[in-house]
Scaffold this motif. Structure first.
Motif, short mmCIF file in Angstrom:
data_model
loop_
_atom_site.label_atom_id
_atom_site.label_comp_id
_atom_site.label_asym_id
_atom_site.label_seq_id
_atom_site.Cartn_x
_atom_site.Cartn_y
_atom_site.Cartn_z
N GLY A 1 0.84 -1.20 0.00
CA GLY A 1 0.00 0.00 0.00
C GLY A 1 0.86 1.24 0.00
N THR A 2 0.37 2.30 -0.59
CA THR A 2 1.13 3.54 -0.63
C THR A 2 1.27 4.14 0.76
OG1 THR A 2 -0.86 4.84 -1.09
CG2 THR A 2 0.40 4.04 -2.99
N TRP A 3 0.40 3.77 1.67
CA TRP A 3 0.39 4.26 3.05
C TRP A 3 1.40 3.52 3.93
CZ3 TRP A 3 -0.58 -0.03 5.81
CH2 TRP A 3 -1.28 -1.05 5.18
N CYS A 4 2.03 2.50 3.41
CA CYS A 4 2.88 1.59 4.19
C CYS A 4 4.35 1.98 4.08
CB CYS A 4 2.64 0.17 3.64
SG CYS A 4 3.89 -1.03 4.06
N PRO A 5 4.99 2.44 5.18
CA PRO A 5 6.40 2.82 5.13
C PRO A 5 7.32 1.67 4.73
CG PRO A 5 5.39 3.62 7.15
CD PRO A 5 4.38 2.73 6.49
N ALA A 6 7.06 0.47 5.23
CA ALA A 6 7.93 -0.67 4.90
C ALA A 6 7.82 -1.05 3.42
CB ALA A 6 7.60 -1.86 5.79
N CYS A 7 6.68 -0.75 2.80
CA CYS A 7 6.52 -1.04 1.37
C CYS A 7 7.43 -0.16 0.53
CB CYS A 7 5.06 -0.84 0.95
SG CYS A 7 3.92 -1.97 1.79
N HIS A 8 7.69 1.06 0.99
CA HIS A 8 8.62 1.95 0.30
C HIS A 8 10.03 1.36 0.34
CE1 HIS A 8 6.00 5.51 -0.33
NE2 HIS A 8 5.36 5.02 0.72
N TYR B 1 -3.40 -2.94 -1.29
CA TYR B 1 -4.20 -3.30 -0.13
C TYR B 1 -4.72 -2.07 0.60
CZ TYR B 1 -5.15 -5.86 4.25
OH TYR B 1 -5.74 -6.42 5.35
N LYS B 2 -6.05 -1.95 0.67
CA LYS B 2 -6.71 -0.86 1.40
C LYS B 2 -6.16 0.50 0.99
CE LYS B 2 -7.87 -3.65 5.45
NZ LYS B 2 -7.80 -3.75 6.90
N ASP B 3 -6.19 0.74 -0.30
CA ASP B 3 -5.56 1.93 -0.86
C ASP B 3 -6.49 2.55 -1.90
OD1 ASP B 3 -3.50 3.75 -1.13
OD2 ASP B 3 -2.05 2.30 -1.86
N GLU B 4 -6.15 3.74 -2.32
CA GLU B 4 -6.91 4.42 -3.37
C GLU B 4 -6.21 4.20 -4.71
OE1 GLU B 4 -7.71 8.54 -2.54
OE2 GLU B 4 -7.93 8.12 -0.40
N LYS B 5 -6.99 3.99 -5.74
CA LYS B 5 -6.45 3.70 -7.06
C LYS B 5 -5.51 4.80 -7.55
CE LYS B 5 -7.55 2.59 -11.75
NZ LYS B 5 -8.44 2.36 -12.81
#
Length: 169
Positions: A70-77, A98-102
Motif C-alpha cells: 500500500g502507498t500508506w505503508c512505510p515498509a513497502c517503500h 491493499y486498502k488503498d486508493e487507485k
C-alpha cells in the motif's frame, strides 16, 4: 496450611519464569498461516491496470509471489526497489494494492516503477482477510500447482530473499 500459602507466589514466579525461558530464541515475528498447502482462495477483484475484474483463474500458471502493499505503508517503500530487482531477474510478482486508493497506487507505480505482472485492487481488504493478512507488506509464495507454500510478513530484502526463494520452486 499458612506456610503453604506463603509459597504460592514463589511457584507462580517459577512457572512464569519457565514459560518465558522456553520462549527465548523463538522468532517473535513468525505467524503461521492456515492456508499453507491450500489453493489461493476464490476472489473477484478489479485490475489496477485494466479496470477489468480478475479471478484466481487469471493468476499465473507458474510459481509466483502474491505481494500485499500500500502507498500508506512505510515498509513497502523500503521493499519496492528490491521487488523491482526480483522482477528484472524473472520472478513473477502479483501485486495486491491493499486498502488503498487507485489514484495513489497509480502515482506510486508511475514514480517508482511497476515490478508486478498483474495488480489487484483490494480496496476494502476482503481478499487480505481471506488470506489472513495482518498488514503490509506481506507476501505469499504460490507454487506451480496454485498451492500457497509460504507466508512472509514484512518487507522482502536481500537478507531474507534466499529463504523465500527456496519455496519458489
Amino acid at each position: 496450611m499458612r506456610k503453604i500459602l506463603l509459597f504460592i507466589p514463589f511457584f507462580v514466579f517459577l512457572i512464569l519464569g519457565a514459560f518465558f525461558y522456553l520462549q527465548l530464541g523463538k522468532d517473535t515475528q513468525y505467524m503461521p498461516s492456515a492456508l499453507i498447502g491450500k489453493k489461493v482462495p476464490d476472489f473477484k477483484l478489479i485490475s489496477l491496470e485494466t479496470d477489468q475484474p480478475l479471478t484466481q483463474e487469471d493468476l499465473p500458471k507458474q510459481a509466483y509471489l502474491i505481494n500485499f502493499w500500500g502507498t500508506w505503508c512505510p515498509a513497502c517503500h523500503v521493499e519496492h526497489p528490491f521487488l523491482a530487482e526480483l522482477a528484472e531477474q524473472g520472478v513473477t510478482l502479483v501485486g495486491v494494492d491493499y486498502k488503498d486508493e487507485k489514484s495513489l497506487a497509480e502515482q506510486w507505480l508511475s514514480e517508482k516503477g511497476n515490478p508486478y505482472t498483474m495488480i489487484l485492487m483490494d480496496e476494502l481488504g476482503h481478499f487480505g482477510v481471506d488470506l489472513g493478512v495482518t498488514g503490509a507488506p506481506e507476501t505469499f509464495v504460490v507454487n506451480r500447482s496454485g498451492d500457497i507454500v509460504y507466508r512472509h510478513q514484512g518487507p522482502i530484502t536481500a537478507e531474507n530473499w534466499p529463504e523465500i526463494r527456496g519455496y519458489l520452486q
